[in-house]
Design an enzyme around this catalytic site. Structure first.
Site, PDB file in Angstrom:
ATOM      1  N   ALA A 161       0.846  -1.200   0.000  1.00 26.67           N
ATOM      2  CA  ALA A 161       0.000   0.000   0.000  1.00 26.67           C
ATOM      3  C   ALA A 161       0.878   1.245   0.000  1.00 26.67           C
ATOM      4  O   ALA A 161       2.093   1.162  -0.170  1.00 26.67           O
ATOM      5  CB  ALA A 161      -0.920  -0.021   1.216  1.00 26.67           C
ATOM      6  N   ASN A 162       0.282   2.408   0.164  1.00 22.40           N
ATOM      7  CA  ASN A 162       1.041   3.660   0.264  1.00 22.40           C
ATOM      8  C   ASN A 162       0.350   4.586   1.262  1.00 22.40           C
ATOM      9  O   ASN A 162      -0.685   4.230   1.829  1.00 22.40           O
ATOM     10  CB  ASN A 162       1.187   4.313  -1.115  1.00 22.40           C
ATOM     11  CG  ASN A 162      -0.149   4.660  -1.727  1.00 22.40           C
ATOM     12  OD1 ASN A 162      -0.870   5.510  -1.213  1.00 22.40           O
ATOM     13  ND2 ASN A 162      -0.513   3.984  -2.809  1.00 22.40           N
ATOM     14  N   ARG A 163       0.926   5.762   1.500  1.00 23.49           N
ATOM     15  CA  ARG A 163       0.500   6.639   2.583  1.00 23.49           C
ATOM     16  C   ARG A 163      -0.665   7.569   2.243  1.00 23.49           C
ATOM     17  O   ARG A 163      -0.976   8.474   3.004  1.00 23.49           O
ATOM     18  CB  ARG A 163       1.682   7.495   3.060  1.00 23.49           C
ATOM     19  CG  ARG A 163       2.802   6.685   3.653  1.00 23.49           C
ATOM     20  CD  ARG A 163       3.897   7.579   4.223  1.00 23.49           C
ATOM     21  NE  ARG A 163       5.074   6.806   4.550  1.00 23.49           N
ATOM     22  CZ  ARG A 163       5.182   6.050   5.661  1.00 23.49           C
ATOM     23  NH1 ARG A 163       4.193   6.012   6.529  1.00 23.49           N
ATOM     24  NH2 ARG A 163       6.277   5.371   5.871  1.00 23.49           N
TER      25      ARG A 163
END
Ligand code: C5P
Length: 219
Positions: free
Chosen positions: A29-31
Site C-alpha cells: 500500500a502507500n500513505r
C-alpha cells in the site's frame, strides 16, 4: 446563490491508495489518506455535479452527496472508473500502486524455519489516468495529480502530455512537507497554457479552488 455551475454534469473522481495483495492477509500500500480526493469529490457535488467517487481503502467519511464505489486493487479501480463513463469531468487523485504482485498467493504464505524469505515478483498496474485521457469516451476535462519528490514542474508537464490530461496538479510529497496524509497542500497547477503556483492552504481550500477552475470550463 445563483444556479449551480455544474448542474447536469457528470464527474468521476478517484481517491485514496490502492491495496495490492501479496496473499489473503498481506498487501502493498502507500500513505495516501484520501483527504484531497474526497474533498474534491464533495466540492464538485456542491457545485451541482453528479459525482461518482471511486475510492481505495480509506478511514475518512464519505463526502456528502456523492455516489461512492469502494475498491481495493488498481485493476478494480480501473474497472469501476471505466464503468462510470461517459462523464464530463475526470479527476484522478488516487495514489494508485504502480506495481502489483505478479501472482498473489491464494493461501497465506508460511514462514518455514531455515527457508529464505520469498521473493516478490512485481508487474505493472494499469495507468487509469492515461487510459481515461486517451479513451474514445474521454471526458471533456481530465485532471491528474502528480506526487513528486524532485523536479515537480518538469515531471508534471511531461505527465500532462503523456497521460492526455488537461491539468496536472503537482505537489512535492517529500517527507519534510507533511503533505502525504496531512491536512495541507501546496500545489502547482500545470495547464496547457502555463503553470500557476497556489499558496499553501488546507486540502479543502485546494478542492474549492480546483472545483471552481473546473467549473470555469463549463460556462
Ligand atoms: O505517473 P504518476 O503515478 O505519478 O501519475 C499520477 C497521476 O496518475 C495521478 O493523477 C494518479 O491518480 C494517476 N494514476 C493512475 N493510475 C496509475 C498511476 C497513476 O490513474 N496506475
Amino acid at each position: 446563490t445563483g444556479p449551480k455551475p455544474l448542474t447536469g454534469r457528470k464527474a468521476i473522481v478517484t481517491s485514496g491508495p490502492t491495496h495490492e495483495p501479496i496473499d489473503p492477509v498481506r498487501y502493498i500500500a502507500n500513505r495516501s489518506s484520501g483527504k484531497q480526493g474526497h474533498a474534491i469529490a464533495g466540492e464538485l457535488a456542491w457545485l451541482g455535479a453528479d459525482v461518482t467517487l471511486v475510492s481505495g481503502p480509506v478511514t475518512i467519511p464519505d463526502p456528502k452527496g456523492v455516489t461512492v464505489v469502494r475498491v481495493e486493487r488498481a485493476e478494480e479501480m480501473r474497472d469501476a472508473v471505466l464503468a462510470a463513463l461517459p462523464a464530463d469531468i475526470a479527476v484522478m487523485v488516487a495514489a494508485v500502486a504502480d506495481w502489483r504482485v505478479a501472482s498473489a498467493s491464494g493461501n497465506k504464505i508460511k514462514k518455514k524455519p531455515g527457508e529464505a524469505p520469498p521473493p516478490l515478483l512485481l508487474t505493472e498496474n494499469p495507468d487509469i489516468l492515461k487510459t481515461v485521457g486517451h479513451h474514445p469516451k474521454r471526458p471533456k476535462l481530465v485532471v491528474g495529480f502528480a506526487a513528486e519528490t524532485q523536479d515537480v514542474a518538469e515531471n508534471g508537464r511531461s505527465k500532462l502530455e503523456r497521460k492526455g490530461a488537461d491539468y496536472i496538479i503537482a505537489n512535492d510529497v517529500s517527507p519534510h512537507t507533511g503533505i502525504m496524509g496531512g491536512d495541507r497542500n501546496t500545489v502547482k497547477v500545470i495547464g496547457k497554457s502555463g503553470d500557476e503556483d497556489w499558496p499553501d492552504m488546507d486540502k479543502q481550500a485546494v478542492a474549492e479552488r480546483l472545483a471552481r477552475l473546473i467549473a470555469s470550463h463549463f460556462p
